[in-house]
Write a protein that holds these residues in place. Structure first.
Motif, mmCIF file in Angstrom:
data_model
loop_
_atom_site.group_PDB
_atom_site.id
_atom_site.type_symbol
_atom_site.label_atom_id
_atom_site.label_comp_id
_atom_site.label_asym_id
_atom_site.label_seq_id
_atom_site.Cartn_x
_atom_site.Cartn_y
_atom_site.Cartn_z
ATOM 1 N N ASP A 185 0.834 -1.128 -0.116
ATOM 2 C CA ASP A 185 0.098 -0.080 0.053
ATOM 3 C C ASP A 185 0.937 1.172 -0.066
ATOM 4 O OD1 ASP A 185 -1.614 2.210 0.506
ATOM 5 O OD2 ASP A 185 -2.512 1.255 2.355
ATOM 6 N N ILE A 186 1.440 1.702 -1.371
ATOM 7 C CA ILE A 186 1.887 2.691 -1.435
ATOM 8 C C ILE A 186 1.374 4.002 -1.095
ATOM 9 C CG2 ILE A 186 3.974 1.586 -2.870
ATOM 10 C CD1 ILE A 186 2.658 2.957 -4.999
ATOM 11 N N GLU A 187 0.199 4.098 -0.854
ATOM 12 C CA GLU A 187 -0.421 5.311 -0.571
ATOM 13 C C GLU A 187 -0.330 5.679 0.929
ATOM 14 O OE1 GLU A 187 -3.122 7.116 -3.095
ATOM 15 O OE2 GLU A 187 -1.443 5.890 -4.027
ATOM 16 N N THR A 188 -0.201 4.654 1.824
ATOM 17 C CA THR A 188 -0.115 4.908 3.345
ATOM 18 C C THR A 188 1.464 4.383 3.782
ATOM 19 O OG1 THR A 188 -2.404 3.743 3.407
ATOM 20 C CG2 THR A 188 -0.942 3.859 5.300
ATOM 21 N N PHE A 189 1.775 3.685 3.204
ATOM 22 C CA PHE A 189 3.440 3.317 3.734
ATOM 23 C C PHE A 189 4.305 3.977 2.775
ATOM 24 C CE2 PHE A 189 0.619 0.299 5.642
ATOM 25 C CZ PHE A 189 0.875 0.426 6.986
ATOM 26 N N LEU A 190 4.994 5.345 2.917
ATOM 27 C CA LEU A 190 5.640 5.854 1.868
ATOM 28 C C LEU A 190 7.004 5.343 1.949
ATOM 29 C CD1 LEU A 190 4.209 9.419 2.735
ATOM 30 C CD2 LEU A 190 3.402 7.674 1.159
ATOM 31 N N GLY A 191 7.530 4.416 2.596
ATOM 32 C CA GLY A 191 9.050 4.085 2.548
ATOM 33 C C GLY A 191 9.408 3.556 1.089
ATOM 34 N N VAL A 192 8.717 2.885 0.446
ATOM 35 C CA VAL A 192 8.934 2.316 -1.169
ATOM 36 C C VAL A 192 8.752 3.672 -2.077
ATOM 37 C CG1 VAL A 192 7.973 1.027 -2.985
ATOM 38 C CG2 VAL A 192 8.343 0.054 -0.470
ATOM 39 N N PRO A 193 7.672 4.510 -2.218
ATOM 40 C CA PRO A 193 7.944 5.375 -3.125
ATOM 41 C C PRO A 193 8.980 6.514 -2.775
ATOM 42 C CG PRO A 193 5.766 5.581 -1.816
ATOM 43 C CD PRO A 193 6.339 4.351 -1.752
ATOM 44 N N PHE A 194 9.212 6.770 -1.741
ATOM 45 C CA PHE A 194 10.411 7.481 -1.115
ATOM 46 C C PHE A 194 11.770 7.236 -1.736
ATOM 47 C CE2 PHE A 194 8.740 9.546 3.028
ATOM 48 C CZ PHE A 194 7.986 10.493 2.004
ATOM 49 N N ALA A 195 12.033 5.684 -1.663
ATOM 50 C CA ALA A 195 13.169 4.998 -2.037
ATOM 51 C C ALA A 195 13.152 5.211 -3.656
ATOM 52 C CB ALA A 195 13.042 3.707 -1.491
ATOM 53 N N ILE A 196 12.314 4.896 -4.289
ATOM 54 C CA ILE A 196 12.080 5.052 -5.795
ATOM 55 C C ILE A 196 12.477 6.416 -6.126
ATOM 56 C CG2 ILE A 196 10.599 4.841 -7.966
ATOM 57 C CD1 ILE A 196 9.095 2.339 -6.502
ATOM 58 N N ASP A 197 11.979 7.361 -5.538
ATOM 59 C CA ASP A 197 12.136 8.770 -6.057
ATOM 60 C C ASP A 197 13.714 9.220 -5.691
ATOM 61 O OD1 ASP A 197 11.811 11.316 -6.581
ATOM 62 O OD2 ASP A 197 11.417 12.086 -4.607
ATOM 63 N N ALA A 198 14.235 8.644 -4.470
ATOM 64 C CA ALA A 198 15.699 8.965 -4.079
ATOM 65 C C ALA A 198 16.527 8.213 -5.104
ATOM 66 C CB ALA A 198 16.227 8.358 -2.798
ATOM 67 N N ALA A 199 16.265 6.911 -5.567
ATOM 68 C CA ALA A 199 17.271 5.962 -6.464
ATOM 69 C C ALA A 199 17.253 6.794 -7.765
ATOM 70 C CB ALA A 199 16.521 4.840 -6.492
ATOM 71 N N LYS A 200 16.187 7.219 -8.302
ATOM 72 C CA LYS A 200 15.959 8.180 -9.667
ATOM 73 C C LYS A 200 16.733 9.294 -9.386
ATOM 74 C CE LYS A 200 12.109 5.510 -11.636
ATOM 75 N NZ LYS A 200 11.005 5.367 -12.084
ATOM 76 N N LYS A 201 16.801 10.060 -8.545
ATOM 77 C CA LYS A 201 17.242 11.453 -8.431
ATOM 78 C C LYS A 201 18.650 10.991 -8.207
ATOM 79 C CE LYS A 201 13.560 14.289 -7.521
ATOM 80 N NZ LYS A 201 12.425 14.245 -6.567
ATOM 81 N N GLY A 202 19.266 9.882 -7.628
ATOM 82 C CA GLY A 202 20.756 9.601 -7.572
ATOM 83 C C GLY A 202 21.566 10.571 -6.842
ATOM 84 N N GLY A 203 22.773 10.283 -6.898
ATOM 85 C CA GLY A 203 23.652 11.180 -6.602
ATOM 86 C C GLY A 203 23.646 11.094 -4.784
ATOM 87 N N SER A 204 23.482 12.304 -4.385
ATOM 88 C CA SER A 204 23.541 12.235 -2.792
ATOM 89 C C SER A 204 22.052 11.986 -2.137
ATOM 90 C CB SER A 204 23.985 13.588 -2.425
ATOM 91 O OG SER A 204 23.161 14.755 -3.197
ATOM 92 N N MET A 205 20.961 12.041 -3.138
ATOM 93 C CA MET A 205 19.521 11.861 -2.824
ATOM 94 C C MET A 205 19.259 10.512 -1.869
ATOM 95 S SD MET A 205 16.947 13.766 -2.226
ATOM 96 C CE MET A 205 16.613 15.147 -3.479
ATOM 97 N N PRO A 206 19.948 9.286 -2.124
ATOM 98 C CA PRO A 206 19.810 8.193 -1.307
ATOM 99 C C PRO A 206 20.275 8.498 0.084
ATOM 100 C CG PRO A 206 20.472 7.436 -3.456
ATOM 101 C CD PRO A 206 20.579 9.089 -3.236
ATOM 102 N N THR A 207 21.366 9.286 0.356
ATOM 103 C CA THR A 207 22.092 9.597 1.523
ATOM 104 C C THR A 207 20.875 10.686 2.189
ATOM 105 O OG1 THR A 207 24.005 9.676 0.661
ATOM 106 C CG2 THR A 207 23.776 10.964 2.700
ATOM 107 N N VAL A 208 20.343 11.539 1.754
ATOM 108 C CA VAL A 208 19.223 12.412 2.285
ATOM 109 C C VAL A 208 18.130 11.431 2.811
ATOM 110 C CG1 VAL A 208 17.755 14.295 2.056
ATOM 111 C CG2 VAL A 208 20.006 14.306 0.988
#
Ligand code: NDP
Ligand code: MG
Length: 380
Positions: free
Chosen positions: A298-321
């Motif tokens: 349930d990616i609407e309620t549990f945001l851990g997965v969508p955040f990670a996809i976003d961080a991985a796609k932005k790449g660089g230092s974003m996964p660190t953030v």
């Protein structure tokens, strides 16, 4: 005989690694490192007789030195001590079982010293995977996954060709709040979040499992370990925690690894790879189990997965953030300073405020971590 060093020996993975070392009689322990739990560390030193023990906390290190002065063990402290434990001459394999980004420096030092890594400390790979994987290749060292999902993927890839992978099916239990909606998560207390249905783990990863940030971190961990695109990783919720993950190949065939939830299997597999050893414990009884069920997260309620996809796609230092914001937010939640849902608010605000640094070096990663902590302190 395998000689190992354990970073984080007093934790959940660390103590289970020592159980494996006790059951197998050909593992020698060269070094143990912990944060501050010197009571347990002393017991471990008396039992496993390492030549080196590292304690993060300097005062505690002094206390421990006094306690074990009858033994032939050198006690060191701080980051230098942790790095020494990671690079101790006799060790062939370093088990990285500390929690959090603190593992980056010692992991890099261990690889530079030519040690194979039994990797539990996923935060290190999430933030510095672009430095660690090429370095490991250059030094000819193996990164052997301890995380159960990644061990399952690693086992499923035995004898297979990487280019024939179509996707990775990363399984998830869904955590203790599966099925609940955002409204129902407002009042979650620390005690509720610390009750994981299937696994008994350290406090930080247990909270990460409840927010599904753990699954997000594992997606990025899998991306680095198996050199796949983030879009090739699909999270599949399977509440029984019997299938530990699967790989789908280009012909549509799927290979999975199954077993009872027991971290000693992936730990032992990493230490003896490619050999399998006897491991006691309950076996899967399919008739008794009855069914294994599947659903989408349930990616609407549990945001851990969508955040990670976003961080991985932005790449660089974003996964660190993503990771650093989560580490601090979880620590604040455990100290009852913020609510369960505020963990998501903190991560989201930190990620929104950050300007990506492409291909960050180690100093830039650690600077980014500090900036995230300062940003959080100024707001929460
Ligand atoms: P725990 O909290 O149980 O243990 C953490 C360990 O790290 C303890 O030994 C702790 O020492 C030590 N430590 C903490 N800070 C420092 C420091 N600054 N210097 C040296 N040692 C330190 O964590 P887990 O065992 O649950 O998790 C460890 C890692 O493995 C995490 O990255 C987690 O995500 C990963 N993992 C864990 C799984 C599990 O089943 N537990 C499954 C898959 C991955 P002290 O006791 O003195 O504080
Ligand atoms: Mg896992």
């Amino acid at each position: 005989m395998k000689t190992i060093s354990i970073l984080g020996s007093t934790g959940s993975i660390g103590t289970q690694t020592l159980e494996v070392a006790e059951e197998q009689n050909d593992i020698k322990v060269a070094a143990l490192a912990a944060g501050s739990n010197i009571e347990l560390l002393e017991k471990q030193i008396r039992k496993f007789r390492p030549a080196l023990a590292a304690v993060w906390n300097e005062e505690k290190a002094k206390e421990l030195k006094e306690k074990v002065k009858d033994l032939n063990v050198r006690v060191v402290s701080g980051m230098d001590g942790l790095v020494e434990a990671a690079t101790v001459e006799e060790a062939q394999i370093v088990v990285t079982a500390v929690v959090g980004m603190i593992g980056i420096r010692p992991t890099i030092a261990a690889i530079e010293a030519g040690k194979d890594i039994a990797l539990a400390n996923k935060e290190t790979l999430v933030t510095a995977g672009h430095l660690i994987m090429p370095l490991a290749k250059e030094k000819g060292v193996q990164i052997l996954p301890v995380d159960s999902e990644h061990s399952a993927i690693f086992q499923s890839l035995n004898g297979e060709r990487k280019r024939e992978i179509s996707k990775i099916l990363l399984t998830a239990s869904g955590g203790p709040f599966r099925g609940r909606k955002r409204e129902e998560l407002k009042q979650i207390q620390v005690e509720d979040a610390l009750k994981h249905p299937n696994w008994s783990m350290g406090r930080k990863i247990t909270i990460d499992s409840a927010t599904l940030v753990n699954k997000g971190l594992e997606m990025i961990e899998a991306k680095w370990l198996f050199d796949v695109d983030i879009d090739q990783i699909q999270v599949v919720v399977q509440p029984q925690s019997i299938i530990h993950s699967m790989v789908e190949f280009i012909d549509g065939g799927i290979i999975a690894q199954l077993g009872m939830p027991d971290m000693k299997l992936p730990i032992q597999y990493a230490l003896f790879y490619p050999e399998r050893r006897f491991l006691g414990g309950e076996r899967v009884d399919f008739a008794k189990l009855g069914q294994i069920t599947f659903e989408d997260p349930d990616i609407e309620t549990f945001l851990g997965v969508p955040f990670a996809i976003d961080a991985a796609k932005k790449g660089g230092s974003m996964p660190t953030v993503f990771n650093a914001a989560n580490e601090r937010a979880v620590s604040k939640f455990l100290n009852r300073k913020v609510s369960f849902l505020e963990i998501y608010d903190i991560i989201s605000e930190c990620m929104n405020a950050h300007k990506v640094i492409l291909n960050p070096n180690l100093e830039q990663i650690l600077e980014t971590e500090q900036k995230v902590y300062e940003f959080i302190e100024s707001r929460w």
